[in-house]
Design a protein around this motif. Structure first.
Motif, short mmCIF file in Angstrom:
data_model
loop_
_atom_site.label_atom_id
_atom_site.label_comp_id
_atom_site.label_asym_id
_atom_site.label_seq_id
_atom_site.Cartn_x
_atom_site.Cartn_y
_atom_site.Cartn_z
N ILE A 183 56.39 48.81 142.30
CA ILE A 183 57.12 49.73 141.42
C ILE A 183 57.99 48.92 140.47
CG2 ILE A 183 58.69 51.69 141.31
CD1 ILE A 183 57.80 52.38 144.18
N ALA A 184 57.67 49.00 139.19
CA ALA A 184 58.37 48.19 138.19
C ALA A 184 59.67 48.85 137.73
CB ALA A 184 57.46 47.95 136.99
N HIS A 185 59.70 50.19 137.68
CA HIS A 185 60.87 50.87 137.12
C HIS A 185 60.82 52.34 137.51
CE1 HIS A 185 64.16 50.25 134.10
NE2 HIS A 185 64.11 51.56 134.05
N ILE A 186 61.99 52.95 137.60
CA ILE A 186 62.13 54.39 137.83
C ILE A 186 62.85 54.99 136.62
CG2 ILE A 186 63.16 56.19 139.28
CD1 ILE A 186 63.03 54.19 141.62
N PHE A 187 62.31 56.09 136.08
CA PHE A 187 62.89 56.78 134.93
C PHE A 187 63.28 58.20 135.36
CE2 PHE A 187 59.84 53.67 133.42
CZ PHE A 187 60.57 52.97 132.48
N HIS A 188 64.52 58.59 135.09
CA HIS A 188 64.95 59.94 135.44
C HIS A 188 65.76 60.54 134.31
CE1 HIS A 188 69.28 59.24 136.28
NE2 HIS A 188 68.91 58.05 136.72
N GLY A 189 66.18 61.78 134.50
CA GLY A 189 67.01 62.49 133.53
C GLY A 189 68.17 63.14 134.23
N HIS A 190 68.37 64.44 133.97
CA HIS A 190 69.27 65.31 134.71
C HIS A 190 70.75 65.19 134.36
CE1 HIS A 190 70.61 67.92 137.91
NE2 HIS A 190 71.09 66.96 138.66
N CYS A 191 71.25 63.99 134.15
CA CYS A 191 72.70 63.78 134.05
C CYS A 191 73.24 63.92 132.63
CB CYS A 191 73.06 62.41 134.61
SG CYS A 191 72.59 62.19 136.35
N HIS A 192 72.38 63.87 131.63
CA HIS A 192 72.80 63.99 130.23
C HIS A 192 73.73 62.85 129.80
CE1 HIS A 192 71.34 68.23 129.40
NE2 HIS A 192 71.23 68.15 130.72
N ILE A 193 73.70 61.75 130.52
CA ILE A 193 74.44 60.55 130.15
C ILE A 193 73.52 59.35 130.37
CG2 ILE A 193 76.78 61.41 130.55
CD1 ILE A 193 76.72 60.26 133.33
N PRO A 194 73.64 58.28 129.57
CA PRO A 194 72.80 57.10 129.77
C PRO A 194 73.22 56.37 131.05
CG PRO A 194 74.41 56.70 128.03
CD PRO A 194 74.53 58.14 128.40
N LEU A 195 72.23 56.06 131.88
CA LEU A 195 72.50 55.43 133.16
C LEU A 195 71.49 54.31 133.40
CD1 LEU A 195 72.99 58.69 135.27
CD2 LEU A 195 74.78 57.06 134.67
N SER A 196 71.91 53.32 134.16
CA SER A 196 71.00 52.27 134.61
C SER A 196 71.55 51.66 135.88
CB SER A 196 70.81 51.20 133.53
OG SER A 196 72.04 50.55 133.25
N GLY A 197 70.68 51.06 136.65
CA GLY A 197 71.09 50.44 137.90
C GLY A 197 69.85 50.12 138.71
N HIS A 198 69.98 50.14 140.05
CA HIS A 198 68.79 49.96 140.88
C HIS A 198 68.88 50.89 142.08
CE1 HIS A 198 70.30 47.70 144.41
NE2 HIS A 198 71.16 47.15 143.58
N PHE A 199 67.70 51.30 142.55
CA PHE A 199 67.55 52.13 143.73
C PHE A 199 66.77 51.35 144.77
CE2 PHE A 199 64.84 55.38 145.96
CZ PHE A 199 65.86 55.92 146.75
N ARG A 200 67.46 50.89 145.80
CA ARG A 200 66.85 50.07 146.85
C ARG A 200 66.14 48.86 146.25
NH1 ARG A 200 67.19 53.77 151.28
NH2 ARG A 200 68.70 55.33 150.54
N GLY A 201 66.75 48.29 145.22
CA GLY A 201 66.20 47.10 144.59
C GLY A 201 65.27 47.35 143.42
N ILE A 202 64.95 48.61 143.13
CA ILE A 202 64.05 48.95 142.02
C ILE A 202 64.91 49.40 140.84
CG2 ILE A 202 62.16 50.41 141.24
CD1 ILE A 202 61.44 50.77 144.23
N PRO A 203 64.76 48.80 139.66
CA PRO A 203 65.58 49.22 138.52
C PRO A 203 65.27 50.63 138.08
CG PRO A 203 63.90 47.67 137.81
CD PRO A 203 63.85 47.70 139.31
N PHE A 204 66.30 51.33 137.61
CA PHE A 204 66.13 52.68 137.05
C PHE A 204 66.94 52.81 135.79
CE2 PHE A 204 69.91 53.39 139.74
CZ PHE A 204 70.75 54.05 138.85
N SER A 205 66.59 53.82 134.98
CA SER A 205 67.36 54.12 133.77
C SER A 205 67.15 55.57 133.39
CB SER A 205 66.95 53.21 132.60
OG SER A 205 65.58 53.39 132.28
N ALA A 206 68.07 56.08 132.57
CA ALA A 206 67.99 57.44 132.05
C ALA A 206 68.65 57.49 130.68
CB ALA A 206 68.69 58.43 132.98
N PRO A 207 68.02 58.16 129.71
CA PRO A 207 68.68 58.38 128.41
C PRO A 207 69.53 59.64 128.47
CG PRO A 207 66.45 59.20 128.30
CD PRO A 207 66.64 58.68 129.71
N ARG A 208 70.15 59.97 127.35
CA ARG A 208 71.09 61.09 127.33
C ARG A 208 70.38 62.44 127.32
NH1 ARG A 208 74.11 59.68 122.98
NH2 ARG A 208 75.52 58.48 124.31
N GLY A 209 69.36 62.64 126.53
CA GLY A 209 68.68 63.93 126.41
C GLY A 209 68.57 64.34 124.96
N THR A 210 67.67 65.28 124.69
CA THR A 210 67.37 65.63 123.30
C THR A 210 68.26 66.72 122.74
OG1 THR A 210 65.68 67.25 123.93
CG2 THR A 210 64.95 64.98 123.58
#
Length: 274
Positions: A183-210
């Protein structure tokens, strides 16, 4: 490989607004901006909250809009959606258990779309059937794999937001544990704020929303916070050596200035704009 991520489009009846913004107008603006600036993108992934109230007409209009696009669009559902109503328009999106999950072949690996919807809940859910489906797919697929889902699997540190994160994050972690290297990356939404970090060692990110934007109010105890920050979508650039994720604030209305050359020899007071 280039992919585009849009999230939290919150489509409504025409001319209805959220936070003073028209979701359809902004979704169309996001598509227009993305297609004009990234015609080489391989696909668009929309990570949930497709409809603001989970209504049939929103899904039908969405289906008509994306059918006319020159590249494929793949859909997750979020807490504002209604799974049964969504599948009434997009029946092909269901897995064998009736969840909105699928595998998408890409030029570099595969995308796996996950269903974190739960009835009468804004929080995210990931039941045993969904987890078993994911573990089976990961066992079959070679890497790299890109996971797309709606709910954030890691707490944000914002109390009201963390009440509605993916509550079954431990089950998701168990499903991917044996295949984390794929698993190279996890992409999510939901929060309406830009986020990044890692989940159990897997990087994730989220943009703000449209459409409407959130705000990280770390002192909030009961209510989520909103702001007038620009609308955005994500651009994902994948190469064998790594992945870069940009948040493109297409709703920004200010000036874009040329600052100067990136070459060190040109850095002087005559050429650098300050």
């Amino acid at each position: 490989m280039k992919l585009l991520q849009m999230t939290d489009i919150h489509l409504t009846a025409p001319d209805q607004t959220i936070g003073g913004r028209d979701p359809w107008q902004n979704f169309n603006a996001a598509l227009d901006h993305a297609l004009a600036n990234h015609p080489d993108a391989e696909a668009i992934f929309i990570t949930g909250d497709l409809s603001d109230w989970g209504e049939t007409d929103d899904y039908r209009r969405l289906a008509e809009r994306i059918e006319a696009l020159p590249l494929p669009v793949h859909l997750c559902i979020g807490n504002h959606d209604d799974r049964e109503t969504f599948l009434g328009t997009f029946p092909e999106a269901a897995d064998e258990n009736g969840h909105v999950q699928k595998v998408v072949p890409l030029s570099l690996g595969h995308a796996v779309l996950l269903d974190t919807w739960g009835p009468e809940s804004h929080a995210g859910h990931f039941c045993r059937d969904r987890a078993r489906w994911l573990a089976d797919r990961l066992a079959e697929l070679p890497g790299p794999v890109w996971l797309f889902l709606h709910h954030n699997p890691v707490p944000t540190g914002i109390g009201p937001m963390d009440e509605i994160m993916l509550l079954d994050a431990d089950r998701l972690a168990d499903a991917i544990a044996r295949h984390k290297g794929k698993i190279a990356h996890i992409f999510h939404g939901h929060c309406h704020i830009p986020l990044s970090g890692h989940f159990r060692g897997i990087p994730f990110s989220a943009p703000r929303g449209t459409n409407h934007a959130g705000w990280p109010n770390f002192g909030a105890e009961r209510l989520l916070a909103a702001s007038d920050l620009p609308q955005s979508y994500g651009v994902i650039l994948v190469a064998p050596e790594g992945t870069m994720v940009h948040m493109i604030e297409f709703g920004y209305q200010g000036e874009i200035r040329e600052e100067g050359s990136p070459h060190y020899a040109d850095w002087d007071r005559a050429t650098m704009v300050r």
